[in-house]
Design a protein around this motif. Structure first.
Motif, short mmCIF file in Angstrom:
data_model
loop_
_atom_site.label_atom_id
_atom_site.label_comp_id
_atom_site.label_asym_id
_atom_site.label_seq_id
_atom_site.Cartn_x
_atom_site.Cartn_y
_atom_site.Cartn_z
N GLY A 113 0.76 -1.24 0.00
CA GLY A 113 0.00 0.00 0.00
C GLY A 113 0.78 1.29 0.00
O GLY A 113 0.19 2.36 0.17
N VAL A 114 2.10 1.24 -0.19
CA VAL A 114 2.86 2.48 -0.26
C VAL A 114 2.57 3.17 -1.59
O VAL A 114 2.48 2.53 -2.63
N ARG A 115 2.45 4.45 -1.54
CA ARG A 115 2.09 5.22 -2.74
C ARG A 115 3.13 5.04 -3.84
O ARG A 115 4.32 4.89 -3.59
N GLN A 116 2.65 5.10 -5.08
CA GLN A 116 3.51 4.89 -6.25
C GLN A 116 3.60 6.14 -7.13
O GLN A 116 4.22 6.10 -8.19
N ASP A 117 2.98 7.25 -6.68
CA ASP A 117 2.96 8.44 -7.52
C ASP A 117 4.18 9.33 -7.34
O ASP A 117 4.31 10.35 -8.02
N LEU A 118 5.07 8.97 -6.41
CA LEU A 118 6.30 9.73 -6.19
C LEU A 118 7.50 8.84 -6.46
O LEU A 118 7.45 7.63 -6.22
N ASP A 119 8.58 9.44 -6.92
CA ASP A 119 9.82 8.71 -7.07
C ASP A 119 10.21 8.12 -5.70
O ASP A 119 10.14 8.84 -4.69
N PRO A 120 10.59 6.85 -5.64
CA PRO A 120 10.91 6.23 -4.34
C PRO A 120 11.96 6.99 -3.55
O PRO A 120 11.84 7.12 -2.32
N ASP A 121 12.99 7.52 -4.21
CA ASP A 121 14.02 8.25 -3.49
C ASP A 121 13.47 9.54 -2.90
O ASP A 121 13.86 9.96 -1.80
N LEU A 122 12.56 10.20 -3.63
CA LEU A 122 11.94 11.41 -3.11
C LEU A 122 11.07 11.07 -1.90
O LEU A 122 11.10 11.78 -0.89
N LEU A 123 10.32 9.99 -2.00
CA LEU A 123 9.46 9.58 -0.90
C LEU A 123 10.29 9.28 0.35
O LEU A 123 9.96 9.70 1.46
N VAL A 124 11.39 8.56 0.17
CA VAL A 124 12.27 8.25 1.30
C VAL A 124 12.82 9.54 1.91
O VAL A 124 12.86 9.70 3.12
N ALA A 125 13.25 10.47 1.05
CA ALA A 125 13.81 11.73 1.56
C ALA A 125 12.77 12.51 2.36
O ALA A 125 13.09 13.08 3.42
N MET A 126 11.53 12.53 1.87
CA MET A 126 10.47 13.25 2.57
C MET A 126 10.21 12.63 3.94
O MET A 126 10.15 13.33 4.96
N VAL A 127 10.05 11.31 3.97
CA VAL A 127 9.74 10.63 5.23
C VAL A 127 10.93 10.71 6.19
O VAL A 127 10.76 10.96 7.39
N ALA A 128 12.13 10.49 5.67
CA ALA A 128 13.32 10.53 6.53
C ALA A 128 13.50 11.92 7.13
O ALA A 128 13.90 12.05 8.30
N GLY A 129 13.23 12.97 6.35
CA GLY A 129 13.36 14.32 6.87
C GLY A 129 12.39 14.60 8.00
O GLY A 129 12.77 15.14 9.05
N LEU A 130 11.12 14.22 7.80
CA LEU A 130 10.13 14.42 8.86
C LEU A 130 10.43 13.54 10.06
O LEU A 130 10.33 13.97 11.21
N ASP A 131 10.82 12.31 9.79
CA ASP A 131 11.14 11.38 10.87
C ASP A 131 12.30 11.90 11.71
O ASP A 131 12.29 11.80 12.94
N GLY A 132 13.30 12.48 11.05
CA GLY A 132 14.42 13.04 11.79
C GLY A 132 14.00 14.20 12.67
O GLY A 132 14.47 14.34 13.80
#
Length: 222
Positions: A172-191
């Motif tokens: 169920g992870v979204r597919q409309d964003l580049d995976p690296d961008l999605l990781v960067a977004m989540v990692a930034g907020l998570d940090g």
């Protein structure tokens, strides 16, 4: 670390860190020497091991692998340098041991194949934040670039993280964003959540769950 978001971001970021180039070259750790030293270190009393790893972790978090002084770590921990070589091959070995110690607390909570993913990840995320509450320096240490010399040593951990990442992508992870961008977004907020949590001792589990839900909302399919 729903846990889905925090673990997802951390998984992708950690996998990428394993390939990061260090500023300083260290020789690869000798497996034979490391295994002998590790046995001696593991034989220490639990309180002694905890004190040494906490001193090292704080200094590595504050100054990085390159900037932290091995001698200063040993002096603060009350370990003679001659004795330290029975525990660690060098500073890089100590750095790796600190990371492995942090991983060992969370590893048993990683979702098994038969576990429902979101509840398991929520539990993992709560444990992650509990570890940060106990040792706030972990928030800074976790975001340092992994020296490439440690890649073989951490390959099994990278494999676990990569497998979690792939499972999340199929559930169920979204597919409309580049995976690296999605990781960067989540990692930034998570940090940002990690750093806030580490400095707010009054934050409760309800806030942890709410933060997890925000991370999960970023990851969910649209």
């Amino acid at each position: 670390s729903s846990d889905l978001a925090g673990a997802f971001g951390r998984a992708g970021a950690c996998v990428r860190r394993l390939a990061g180039a260090p500023r300083r070259r260290y020789r690869p750790i000798s497996p034979t020497k490391w295994s002998v030293a590790r046995t001696a270190f593991l034989d220490l009393p639990a309180a002694r091991k905890r004190a040494l790893l906490d001193v090292a972790g704080r200094r590595f978090a504050a100054h990085g692998l390159r900037g932290a002084s091995y001698n200063a770590i040993l002096t603060e921990a009350g370990v003679p340098k001659g004795v330290a070589y029975y525990y660690f091959e060098d500073k890089l070995d100590l750095y790796a041991t600190v990371l492995e110690d942090a991983w060992s607390e969370l590893a048993p909570l990683f979702p098994r194949a038969e576990d429902a993913l979101e509840p398991a990840l929520r539990t993992l995320y709560r444990a992650h934040l509990a570890a940060l509450r106990a040792r706030p320096w972990l928030a800074d240490l976790a975001r340092q670039t992994m020296p490439e010399e440690l890649a073989p040593r951490f390959a099994p951990i990278a494999a676990v993280l990569a497998a979690l990442w792939e499972r999340m992508r199929t559930e169920g992870v979204r597919q409309d964003l580049d995976p690296d961008l999605l990781v960067a977004m989540v990692a930034g907020l998570d940090g940002a959540i990690d750093r806030w949590w580490a400095t707010h001792p009054d934050a409760d589990e309800a806030q942890a769950d709410a933060a997890f839900d925000v991370l999960l909302s970023i990851l969910r399919s649209r």
